[in-house]
Design a protein around this motif. Structure first.
Motif, PDB file in Angstrom:
ATOM      1  N   ASP A 488       0.864  -1.185   0.000  1.00 27.59           N
ATOM      2  CA  ASP A 488       0.000   0.000   0.000  1.00 27.59           C
ATOM      3  C   ASP A 488       0.899   1.233   0.000  1.00 27.59           C
ATOM      4  O   ASP A 488       1.661   1.445   0.954  1.00 27.59           O
ATOM      5  CB  ASP A 488      -0.878  -0.018   1.246  1.00 27.59           C
ATOM      6  N   PRO A 489       0.846   2.080  -1.043  1.00 28.59           N
ATOM      7  CA  PRO A 489       1.726   3.251  -1.081  1.00 28.59           C
ATOM      8  C   PRO A 489       1.404   4.314  -0.047  1.00 28.59           C
ATOM      9  O   PRO A 489       2.158   5.286   0.103  1.00 28.59           O
ATOM     10  CB  PRO A 489       1.524   3.794  -2.508  1.00 28.59           C
ATOM     11  N   ASN A 490       0.301   4.147   0.680  1.00 32.89           N
ATOM     12  CA  ASN A 490      -0.091   5.136   1.683  1.00 32.89           C
ATOM     13  C   ASN A 490       0.439   4.825   3.080  1.00 32.89           C
ATOM     14  O   ASN A 490       0.348   5.665   3.973  1.00 32.89           O
ATOM     15  CB  ASN A 490      -1.620   5.197   1.755  1.00 32.89           C
ATOM     16  N   ALA A 491       0.986   3.648   3.289  1.00 34.58           N
ATOM     17  CA  ALA A 491       1.272   3.176   4.639  1.00 34.58           C
ATOM     18  C   ALA A 491       2.298   4.027   5.367  1.00 34.58           C
ATOM     19  O   ALA A 491       2.147   4.316   6.556  1.00 34.58           O
ATOM     20  CB  ALA A 491       1.737   1.716   4.593  1.00 34.58           C
ATOM     21  N   PHE A 492       3.367   4.451   4.686  1.00 32.33           N
ATOM     22  CA  PHE A 492       4.461   5.170   5.348  1.00 32.33           C
ATOM     23  C   PHE A 492       4.894   6.377   4.522  1.00 32.33           C
ATOM     24  O   PHE A 492       6.077   6.657   4.398  1.00 32.33           O
ATOM     25  CB  PHE A 492       5.657   4.231   5.549  1.00 32.33           C
ATOM     26  N   ASN A 493       3.941   7.068   3.921  1.00 35.59           N
ATOM     27  CA  ASN A 493       4.337   8.178   3.051  1.00 35.59           C
ATOM     28  C   ASN A 493       4.609   9.446   3.851  1.00 35.59           C
ATOM     29  O   ASN A 493       4.499   9.478   5.078  1.00 35.59           O
ATOM     30  CB  ASN A 493       3.274   8.414   1.976  1.00 35.59           C
ATOM     31  N   LEU A 494       5.003  10.502   3.146  1.00 28.85           N
ATOM     32  CA  LEU A 494       5.372  11.750   3.807  1.00 28.85           C
ATOM     33  C   LEU A 494       4.145  12.546   4.233  1.00 28.85           C
ATOM     34  O   LEU A 494       3.067  12.401   3.642  1.00 28.85           O
ATOM     35  CB  LEU A 494       6.211  12.608   2.855  1.00 28.85           C
ATOM     36  N   PRO A 495       4.295  13.399   5.223  1.00 24.68           N
ATOM     37  CA  PRO A 495       3.175  14.248   5.634  1.00 24.68           C
ATOM     38  C   PRO A 495       2.729  15.156   4.495  1.00 24.68           C
ATOM     39  O   PRO A 495       3.547  15.681   3.731  1.00 24.68           O
ATOM     40  CB  PRO A 495       3.757  15.072   6.791  1.00 24.68           C
ATOM     41  N   GLY A 496       1.421  15.306   4.350  1.00 27.04           N
ATOM     42  CA  GLY A 496       0.885  16.257   3.385  1.00 27.04           C
ATOM     43  C   GLY A 496       0.625  15.716   2.004  1.00 27.04           C
ATOM     44  O   GLY A 496       0.065  16.425   1.155  1.00 27.04           O
ATOM     45  N   VAL A 497       1.013  14.479   1.723  1.00 29.36           N
ATOM     46  CA  VAL A 497       0.769  13.945   0.380  1.00 29.36           C
ATOM     47  C   VAL A 497      -0.640  13.366   0.310  1.00 29.36           C
ATOM     48  O   VAL A 497      -1.199  12.938   1.324  1.00 29.36           O
ATOM     49  CB  VAL A 497       1.805  12.869   0.000  1.00 29.36           C
ATOM     50  N   HIS A 499      -3.835  10.855  -0.391  1.00 27.21           N
ATOM     51  CA  HIS A 499      -4.079   9.419  -0.301  1.00 27.21           C
ATOM     52  C   HIS A 499      -4.182   8.848  -1.713  1.00 27.21           C
ATOM     53  O   HIS A 499      -4.898   9.373  -2.560  1.00 27.21           O
ATOM     54  CB  HIS A 499      -5.365   9.146   0.466  1.00 27.21           C
ATOM     55  N   TRP A 500      -3.481   7.763  -1.967  1.00 30.14           N
ATOM     56  CA  TRP A 500      -3.456   7.113  -3.283  1.00 30.14           C
ATOM     57  C   TRP A 500      -4.511   6.015  -3.293  1.00 30.14           C
ATOM     58  O   TRP A 500      -4.350   4.976  -2.649  1.00 30.14           O
ATOM     59  CB  TRP A 500      -2.067   6.535  -3.508  1.00 30.14           C
ATOM     60  N   PRO A 501      -5.602   6.186  -4.021  1.00 30.45           N
ATOM     61  CA  PRO A 501      -6.656   5.171  -3.997  1.00 30.45           C
ATOM     62  C   PRO A 501      -6.263   3.931  -4.790  1.00 30.45           C
ATOM     63  O   PRO A 501      -5.585   4.019  -5.820  1.00 30.45           O
ATOM     64  CB  PRO A 501      -7.844   5.877  -4.656  1.00 30.45           C
ATOM     65  N   ALA A 502      -6.686   2.784  -4.303  1.00 28.22           N
ATOM     66  CA  ALA A 502      -6.506   1.554  -5.077  1.00 28.22           C
ATOM     67  C   ALA A 502      -7.383   1.619  -6.321  1.00 28.22           C
ATOM     68  O   ALA A 502      -8.431   2.276  -6.344  1.00 28.22           O
ATOM     69  CB  ALA A 502      -6.869   0.342  -4.223  1.00 28.22           C
ATOM     70  N   TRP A 503      -6.935   0.952  -7.366  1.00 30.90           N
ATOM     71  CA  TRP A 503      -7.699   0.909  -8.616  1.00 30.90           C
ATOM     72  C   TRP A 503      -9.002   0.150  -8.395  1.00 30.90           C
ATOM     73  O   TRP A 503      -9.029  -0.858  -7.683  1.00 30.90           O
ATOM     74  CB  TRP A 503      -6.883   0.228  -9.696  1.00 30.90           C
ATOM     75  N   VAL A 504     -10.092   0.650  -9.001  1.00 26.85           N
ATOM     76  CA  VAL A 504     -11.400   0.021  -8.889  1.00 26.85           C
ATOM     77  C   VAL A 504     -11.918  -0.277 -10.281  1.00 26.85           C
ATOM     78  O   VAL A 504     -12.004   0.622 -11.129  1.00 26.85           O
ATOM     79  CB  VAL A 504     -12.397   0.930  -8.136  1.00 26.85           C
ATOM     80  N   ASN A 505     -12.241  -1.546 -10.546  1.00 24.52           N
ATOM     81  CA  ASN A 505     -12.925  -1.918 -11.781  1.00 24.52           C
ATOM     82  C   ASN A 505     -14.415  -1.642 -11.649  1.00 24.52           C
ATOM     83  O   ASN A 505     -14.943  -1.503 -10.547  1.00 24.52           O
ATOM     84  CB  ASN A 505     -12.716  -3.403 -12.089  1.00 24.52           C
ATOM     85  N   GLY A 506     -15.114  -1.572 -12.776  1.00 23.18           N
ATOM     86  CA  GLY A 506     -16.553  -1.381 -12.743  1.00 23.18           C
ATOM     87  C   GLY A 506     -16.918   0.091 -12.700  1.00 23.18           C
ATOM     88  O   GLY A 506     -16.266   0.911 -13.338  1.00 23.18           O
ATOM     89  N   LYS A 507     -17.921   0.428 -11.925  1.00 27.48           N
ATOM     90  CA  LYS A 507     -18.392   1.804 -11.878  1.00 27.48           C
ATOM     91  C   LYS A 507     -18.514   2.270 -10.434  1.00 27.48           C
ATOM     92  O   LYS A 507     -18.569   1.482  -9.505  1.00 27.48           O
ATOM     93  CB  LYS A 507     -19.740   1.927 -12.602  1.00 27.48           C
ATOM     94  N   GLY A 508     -18.551   3.582 -10.258  1.00 27.45           N
ATOM     95  CA  GLY A 508     -18.650   4.161  -8.926  1.00 27.45           C
ATOM     96  C   GLY A 508     -17.792   5.401  -8.823  1.00 27.45           C
ATOM     97  O   GLY A 508     -17.079   5.776  -9.761  1.00 27.45           O
ATOM     98  N   PRO A 509     -17.823   6.083  -7.662  1.00 27.52           N
ATOM     99  CA  PRO A 509     -17.104   7.366  -7.527  1.00 27.52           C
ATOM    100  C   PRO A 509     -15.596   7.231  -7.635  1.00 27.52           C
ATOM    101  O   PRO A 509     -14.920   8.221  -7.944  1.00 27.52           O
ATOM    102  CB  PRO A 509     -17.529   7.855  -6.133  1.00 27.52           C
ATOM    103  N   THR A 510     -15.043   6.043  -7.361  1.00 29.50           N
ATOM    104  CA  THR A 510     -13.585   5.877  -7.442  1.00 29.50           C
ATOM    105  C   THR A 510     -13.165   5.068  -8.664  1.00 29.50           C
ATOM    106  O   THR A 510     -12.010   4.651  -8.770  1.00 29.50           O
ATOM    107  CB  THR A 510     -13.047   5.193  -6.171  1.00 29.50           C
ATOM    108  N   TYR A 511     -14.068   4.834  -9.586  1.00 26.17           N
ATOM    109  CA  TYR A 511     -13.775   4.083 -10.805  1.00 26.17           C
ATOM    110  C   TYR A 511     -12.717   4.810 -11.636  1.00 26.17           C
ATOM    111  O   TYR A 511     -12.792   6.004 -11.840  1.00 26.17           O
ATOM    112  CB  TYR A 511     -15.082   3.931 -11.584  1.00 26.17           C
ATOM    113  N   ARG A 512     -11.698   4.070 -12.103  1.00 23.07           N
ATOM    114  CA  ARG A 512     -10.631   4.569 -12.980  1.00 23.07           C
ATOM    115  C   ARG A 512      -9.742   5.622 -12.302  1.00 23.07           C
ATOM    116  O   ARG A 512      -9.076   6.401 -12.979  1.00 23.07           O
ATOM    117  CB  ARG A 512     -11.175   5.157 -14.280  1.00 23.07           C
ATOM    118  N   GLN A 513      -9.676   5.654 -10.986  1.00 23.76           N
ATOM    119  CA  GLN A 513      -8.847   6.667 -10.327  1.00 23.76           C
ATOM    120  C   GLN A 513      -7.391   6.234 -10.244  1.00 23.76           C
ATOM    121  O   GLN A 513      -7.079   5.063 -10.000  1.00 23.76           O
ATOM    122  CB  GLN A 513      -9.378   6.959  -8.918  1.00 23.76           C
ATOM    123  N   ARG A 514      -6.497   7.193 -10.446  1.00 28.08           N
ATOM    124  CA  ARG A 514      -5.062   6.959 -10.347  1.00 28.08           C
ATOM    125  C   ARG A 514      -4.401   8.202  -9.760  1.00 28.08           C
ATOM    126  O   ARG A 514      -4.984   9.290  -9.756  1.00 28.08           O
ATOM    127  CB  ARG A 514      -4.461   6.644 -11.712  1.00 28.08           C
TER     128      ARG A 514
END
Length: 554
Positions: A488-497, A499-514
């Motif tokens: 998970d790229p969010n586990a130990f990242n720097l302050p202020g960056v 949140h990197w969402p995981a890729w979601v297949n299908g449809k919804g508010p987080t679909y195709r997010q990178r």
């Protein structure tokens, strides 16, 4: 999470470190395995132990040229004592080829190059820590023709974030690693995909031995960029997707040219043989290969480069051999013949590789098997009317299949199989590049402290000049190592960056997010990175391109 407080504190302090790129001499560091004692070097800061040029296979000389690597066997010293290897000096890189792209003859380097560079926290090998550390294994770029792991040095990664073991692999390149004999390896005394088999042997060595260097062989992440990214994908696909040598993968800008079968390399092979003066009346294919084994490096490089000048589609790439690879990579992905692991993958915003503003000429250059009717289909998929000009349409029509679509295919597939996966678009140009584009390999300048690679294993350094540049470099490394540690790229990242969402297949508010990775333009505690939804047009074009995988032969 193991060591989480320790790692978070280190990451919080990361932005205060100055550039760190060199070693001085030198306090020896000792690692003892079951069969050998390695003497490495300690960094100036005292935090990093580096072991340069650790051999993982026998040297591929003489009768071993063009053959699969032979596992390394250590013989005890006198009195049955363990052998001692001094691995304090930077080792020679593998023979390079320029294919005469700039009038430069290849041939620099050495055939005795089946080595690893190992970067580990000094405390992990001197204080005998009970808990082993996650491992990042890197396969370098270079179109399977060139590349020197020392150009992408990891001392500063471990120096800033000393809770990871990092290994860089050397593997045979160009004619030495990827020449094919068309009748098949058994008849010719030849092993196809020798350079890939080098990588595989290196992974086996790492799995067996990395614990002595402080690494956890059950927490290995394989990473690569361009040809290295292609190699990562190939390892996921090898032998029907049944690998067990790593647990996660990072694939950056996956290089995806047209791939041939062994039989289709016949004309290329015969041209090389003729040019190297190894074609004589009555010679069998084995005779020709045996003759090539006797030739000097310069003779083989001249033959390799003459072949490419004769036919630019004659390159030195992995081939479909019917054993390691039953089909081309995208066809295998489309069939689901792949190992299932968590993935982090992406590409730069503008990467492509074109010489002309003619879409048909460029597509035929990279994908010579593409039928003419499908060239017309590409022109409909990438109409000039949707781009600023013909050059931009051609750049997209080549850049998406060649570098930018494979990551989408990979993360969609892994997500479908239940593995959490992450996608990015790198959107910060290399400031030493001309023009405005975020070109292929732009992230390497940032991740490796201003490195630009040249021909024949060379590189130049253009150091950072602004605190915001160091902040962005630390941000990238923190995301990458967070994934290595936690999937998970969010586990130990720097302050202020963000949140990197995981890729979601299908449809919804987080679909195709990178994640879009970019430098903050203000103070050193600001980030320029942000989350976007991948455009529907680009998303759909990649699906359309992948449906043509059998015709593109990628």
């Amino acid at each position: 999470m193991r060591n989480s407080q320790y790692l978070v504190s280190l990451f919080a302090l990361a932005t205060s470190f100055l550039l760190f790129r060199y070693f001085t001499k030198i306090t020896p560091v000792r690692v003892e395995t079951d069969s050998v004692i390695y003497h490495g070097v300690q960094s100036k800061s005292g935090k990093v132990a580096t072991f340069y040029g650790v051999p993982y296979a026998e040297s591929p000389l003489g009768n071993r040229r063009f053959r699969a690597p032979v596992p390394l066997k250590y013989e005890p010293g006198e009195g049955k004592e363990k052998g001692v290897l001094n691995v304090r000096k930077k080792s020679k890189f593998c023979i390079q080829s320029s294919l005469n792209t700039s009038g430069t003859l290849g041939g620099a380097g050495s055939e005795e190059c089946l080595h690893l560079n190992i970067y580990t926290p000094r405390a992990a090998v001197t204080q005998k820590q009970s808990e082993k550390l996650p491992v990042l294994v890197y396969i370098h770029q270079g179109a399977f023709l060139g590349g020197n792991p020392l150009s992408w040095s990891y001392e500063h990664w471990v120096d800033r974030f000393p809770n990871t073991v990092i290994v860089a692999i050397y593997y045979r390149l160009s004619i030495f690693g990827f020449l094919s004999a068309p009748s098949g390896e058994e008849d010719a005394g030849f092993d196809a995909n020798a350079g890939f088999l080098d990588q595989l042997e290196a992974l086996k060595w790492i799995k067996k031995n990395i614990g002595f260097f402080g690494g956890d062989n059950t927490r290995i992440t394989l990473d690569g960029q361009s040809a290295g990214g292609a190699s990562v994908l190939l390892h996921l696909l090898a032998y029907g997707g049944k690998q067990q040598l790593f647990q996660q993968a990072i694939a950056q800008s996956i290089y995806r040219p047209g791939i041939k079968t062994i039989a289709e390399t016949k004309d290329h092979f015969n041209f090389v043989v003729e040019h190297a003066q190894c074609s004589k009346p009555g010679f069998s294919e084995r005779d020709k290969v045996d003759c090539l084994r006797t030739k000097e490096i310069a003779t083989l490089m001249r033959a390799a480069e003459a072949a490419h000048r004769h036919n630019p589609s004659w390159l030195y790439h992995p081939v479909v051999d019917g054993v390691i690879f039953q089909d081309t990579p995208t066809v295998l992905m489309n069939k689901g013949k792949i190992s299932h692991v968590p993935i982090l993958s992406g590409e730069t915003t503008d990467e492509t590789h074109i010489q002309f503003d003619n879409m048909e000429k460029e597509l035929k250059r990279w994908y010579p098997a593409l039928p003419q009717k499908d060239v017309a289909a590409f022109k409909k998929l990438y109409p000039e009317s949707e781009f600023a000009n013909e050059s931009n349409a051609t750049a997209a029509a080549v850049g998406e299949p060649l570098f930018r679509c494979a990551s989408q295919t990979l993360v969609e597939l892994m997500t479908k199989r239940g593995n959490r996966s992450y996608m990015y678009r790198f959107d910060e140009r290399n400031p030493t590049d001309d023009g405005w584009r975020v070109n292929h390999s732009a992230e390497n300048w940032w991740m490796f402290q201003g490195t630009n690679t040249g021909k024949n294993g060379t590189s130049t350094l253009t150091p950072f000049t602004k605190p915001s540049q160091e902040r962005f470099a630390n941000e990238l490394i923190a995301y990458w190592l967070s994934f290595v540690h936690a999937g998970d790229p969010n586990a130990f990242n720097l302050p202020g960056v963000p949140h990197w969402p995981a890729w979601v297949n299908g449809k919804g508010p987080t679909y195709r997010q990178r994640m879009v990775l970019a430098q903050g333009k203000g103070s050193t505690d600001m980030t320029g990175s942000f989350v976007e939804t991948k455009s529907a047009k680009e998303f759909d074009r990649c699906h359309a391109v992948n449906r043509m995988a059998s015709k593109l032969r990628f």
